[in-house]
Design an enzyme around this catalytic site. Structure first.
Site, PDB file in Angstrom:
ATOM      1  N   LYS A   1       0.804  -1.251  -0.098  1.00  0.00           N
ATOM      2  CA  LYS A   1      -0.276   0.221  -0.133  1.00  0.00           C
ATOM      3  C   LYS A   1       1.132   1.006  -0.067  1.00  0.00           C
ATOM      4  O   LYS A   1       0.377   2.301   0.437  1.00  0.00           O
ATOM      5  CB  LYS A   1      -1.009  -0.094   1.311  1.00  0.00           C
ATOM      6  CG  LYS A   1      -1.777  -1.334   1.433  1.00  0.00           C
ATOM      7  CD  LYS A   1      -2.284  -1.910   0.211  1.00  0.00           C
ATOM      8  CE  LYS A   1      -3.375  -1.110  -0.622  1.00  0.00           C
ATOM      9  NZ  LYS A   1      -3.872  -1.830  -1.834  1.00  0.00           N
TER      10      LYS A   1
ATOM     11  N   TYR B   1       6.168   8.418  -1.659  1.00  0.00           N
ATOM     12  CA  TYR B   1       4.961   8.263  -2.322  1.00  0.00           C
ATOM     13  C   TYR B   1       4.533   9.796  -2.203  1.00  0.00           C
ATOM     14  O   TYR B   1       3.824  10.451  -3.136  1.00  0.00           O
ATOM     15  CB  TYR B   1       3.759   7.483  -1.264  1.00  0.00           C
ATOM     16  CG  TYR B   1       2.270   7.715  -1.890  1.00  0.00           C
ATOM     17  CD1 TYR B   1       1.657   6.653  -2.562  1.00  0.00           C
ATOM     18  CD2 TYR B   1       1.647   8.767  -1.558  1.00  0.00           C
ATOM     19  CE1 TYR B   1       0.534   6.598  -2.739  1.00  0.00           C
ATOM     20  CE2 TYR B   1       0.217   8.866  -1.876  1.00  0.00           C
ATOM     21  CZ  TYR B   1      -0.072   7.816  -2.461  1.00  0.00           C
ATOM     22  OH  TYR B   1      -1.652   7.684  -2.952  1.00  0.00           O
TER      23      TYR B   1
ATOM     24  N   HIS C   1       7.212  -7.475  -2.304  1.00  0.00           N
ATOM     25  CA  HIS C   1       7.015  -6.781  -0.948  1.00  0.00           C
ATOM     26  C   HIS C   1       7.890  -7.166   0.265  1.00  0.00           C
ATOM     27  O   HIS C   1       7.773  -6.966   1.139  1.00  0.00           O
ATOM     28  CB  HIS C   1       5.691  -6.935  -0.543  1.00  0.00           C
ATOM     29  CG  HIS C   1       4.510  -6.127  -1.160  1.00  0.00           C
ATOM     30  ND1 HIS C   1       4.591  -4.820  -1.776  1.00  0.00           N
ATOM     31  CD2 HIS C   1       3.219  -6.402  -1.573  1.00  0.00           C
ATOM     32  CE1 HIS C   1       3.453  -4.449  -2.342  1.00  0.00           C
ATOM     33  NE2 HIS C   1       2.629  -5.372  -2.335  1.00  0.00           N
TER      34      HIS C   1
ATOM     35  N   SER D   1      -4.587   2.577   4.425  1.00  0.00           N
ATOM     36  CA  SER D   1      -4.558   1.963   3.176  1.00  0.00           C
ATOM     37  C   SER D   1      -4.816   0.498   3.332  1.00  0.00           C
ATOM     38  O   SER D   1      -5.600  -0.516   2.650  1.00  0.00           O
ATOM     39  CB  SER D   1      -3.863   2.520   2.109  1.00  0.00           C
ATOM     40  OG  SER D   1      -3.870   1.866   0.920  1.00  0.00           O
TER      41      SER D   1
HETATM   42  P1  A3P Z   1      -5.027   4.512  -0.854  1.00  0.00           P
HETATM   43  O1  A3P Z   1      -5.816   3.317  -0.108  1.00  0.00           O
HETATM   44  O2  A3P Z   1      -4.649   5.633   0.312  1.00  0.00           O
HETATM   45  O3  A3P Z   1      -5.947   5.190  -1.666  1.00  0.00           O
HETATM   46  P2  A3P Z   1      -0.266  -0.330  -3.609  1.00  0.00           P
HETATM   47  O4  A3P Z   1      -0.325  -0.210  -5.035  1.00  0.00           O
HETATM   48  O5  A3P Z   1       1.119  -0.591  -3.033  1.00  0.00           O
HETATM   49  O6  A3P Z   1      -1.106  -1.416  -3.168  1.00  0.00           O
HETATM   50  O7  A3P Z   1      -0.783   0.981  -3.108  1.00  0.00           O
HETATM   51  C1  A3P Z   1      -2.167   1.347  -3.190  1.00  0.00           C
HETATM   52  C2  A3P Z   1      -2.275   2.614  -2.763  1.00  0.00           C
HETATM   53  O8  A3P Z   1      -1.691   3.497  -3.804  1.00  0.00           O
HETATM   54  C3  A3P Z   1      -3.821   3.122  -2.702  1.00  0.00           C
HETATM   55  O9  A3P Z   1      -3.962   4.083  -1.601  1.00  0.00           O
HETATM   56  C4  A3P Z   1      -4.178   3.857  -3.835  1.00  0.00           C
HETATM   57  O10 A3P Z   1      -5.180   4.293  -4.242  1.00  0.00           O
HETATM   58  C5  A3P Z   1      -2.767   4.486  -4.033  1.00  0.00           C
HETATM   59  N1  A3P Z   1      -2.575   4.751  -5.576  1.00  0.00           N
HETATM   60  C6  A3P Z   1      -2.540   4.085  -6.857  1.00  0.00           C
HETATM   61  N2  A3P Z   1      -2.422   4.683  -7.847  1.00  0.00           N
HETATM   62  C7  A3P Z   1      -2.129   5.985  -7.284  1.00  0.00           C
HETATM   63  C8  A3P Z   1      -1.951   7.114  -8.071  1.00  0.00           C
HETATM   64  N3  A3P Z   1      -1.661   7.326  -9.475  1.00  0.00           N
HETATM   65  N4  A3P Z   1      -1.697   8.290  -7.311  1.00  0.00           N
HETATM   66  C9  A3P Z   1      -1.589   8.487  -6.014  1.00  0.00           C
HETATM   67  N5  A3P Z   1      -2.094   7.112  -5.350  1.00  0.00           N
HETATM   68  C10 A3P Z   1      -2.083   5.951  -5.944  1.00  0.00           C
END
Ligand code: A3P
Length: 296
Positions: free
Chosen positions: A48, A194, A109, A139
């Site tokens: 996440k 991030y 991961h 998240s």
């Molecule tokens: P949230 O749950 O806070 O919205 P991962 O890909 O490592 O599983 O992470 C998922 C998180 O990254 C989620 O966070 C998702 O919404 C966010 N995310 C995915 N694409 C994104 C983007 N283009 N810009 C910002 N956040 C993004």
């Protein structure tokens, strides 16, 4: 709605004290023996932390901004996820990686001390994306609810305790970000945040291009920024995980592309929880030079 979480066949096995989702101990041995190639690009993250986002950015870079090529499949079809066996796929992702031609992009991961030794030996380039713990926690909590790969937490309070004590899958966020931060001193690792990518995607993508020794035109760079923005990815079925069976991810419980915003934790943490968190955080991060922003 609730999901059937009993059919994934994955177990939480502790490897060196870190809970991992594996089929068996034998599968772990296979992961340890994974033969990396020198031209592999490894994308490492704590869950996440923006993995899918970075995958999209890297795919766009590798395909010179060709959006159509980047829509050839969902995130799980385009790249192998080193240590996972998805219930809807016949093969382990590791087996798929072995059959993939170079240059490969491999997602993991795993904490730095558990990645296959061949990754260090072959001196693979690694991109690590870190996200502040508070947003990561929130998240991860919602992700647990919407995927059958993970158990259902009772509530945020319970998940908070598990997250802080490192009892969640992939272990302690603190150990993860610190471990990779330290690994950076001896390996070619681009360590990104991030919050920085959200704040200034252009600057961060330029860092990536430099790290990968790639050049793209201003036009392609702008296309990458647009195509990988949250709103565009949220609408893109090949990026938002809606191509997965709902038995694995149920977006009606919580969408994978949920908020995509630094600071969402404020909608979840109570004042008391936040104070407790900050105290505990100070202790766990004492002596570290790592600095996170919890909002932008
Ligand atoms: P949230 O749950 O806070 O919205 P991962 O890909 O490592 O599983 O992470 C998922 C998180 O990254 C989620 O966070 C998702 O919404 C966010 N995310 C995915 N694409 C994104 C983007 N283009 N810009 C910002 N956040 C993004």
């Amino acid at each position: 709605p609730t999901m059937d979480k009993s059919s994934t066949k994955l177990n939480i096995l502790e490897i060196d004290g870190v809970p991992l989702l594996l089929l068996s101990k034998e599968m772990w041995d296979e992961i340890c023996n994974f033969p990396a190639r020198p031209d592999d690009l490894i994308l490492a993250t704590y869950p996440k932390s923006g993995t899918t986002w970075m995958q999209e950015i890297l795919d766009m870079i590798q395909n010179d901004g060709d959006v159509k090529k980047c829509k050839r499949g969902g995130p799980l079809e385009r790249y192998p996820f080193l240590e996972l066996k998805f219930p809807h796929k016949e093969k382990k992702d590791l087996e798929i990686a072995l059959e993939t031609s170079s240059p490969r992009l491999i997602k993991t991961h795993l904490p730095s001390h558990l990645v296959p030794p061949s990754i260090w030996k072959e001196n693979c380039k690694i991109i690590y994306v870190a996200r502040n713990a508070k947003d990561c926690l929130v998240s991860y909590y919602h992700f647990h609810r919407m995927t059958s790969l993970l158990y259902d937490p009772q509530n945020l309070e319970e998940f908070y305790e598990e997250f802080m004590s490192g009892k969640v899958v992939y272990g302690s966020w603190f150990d993860h970000v610190k471990g990779w931060w330290a690994a950076k001193d001896t390996h070619q690792i681009l360590y990104l945040f991030y919050e920085d990518i959200k704040k200034d995607p252009k600057r961060e993508i330029e860092k990536i291009l430099k790290f990968l020794e790639k050049d793209v035109s201003e036009e392609v760079l702008n296309k990458i920024i647009y195509h990988t923005s949250f709103d565009v990815m949220k609408q893109n079925p090949m990026a938002n995980y809606t191509t997965l069976p709902t038995s694995i991810m149920d977006h009606s419980i919580s969408p994978f592309m949920r908020k995509g915003m630094p600071g969402d934790w404020k909608n979840y943490f109570t004042v008391a929880q936040n104070e407790e968190f900050d105290k505990d955080y100070q202790k766990k991060m004492a002596g570290s030079t790592l600095n996170f922003r919890t909002e932008i």
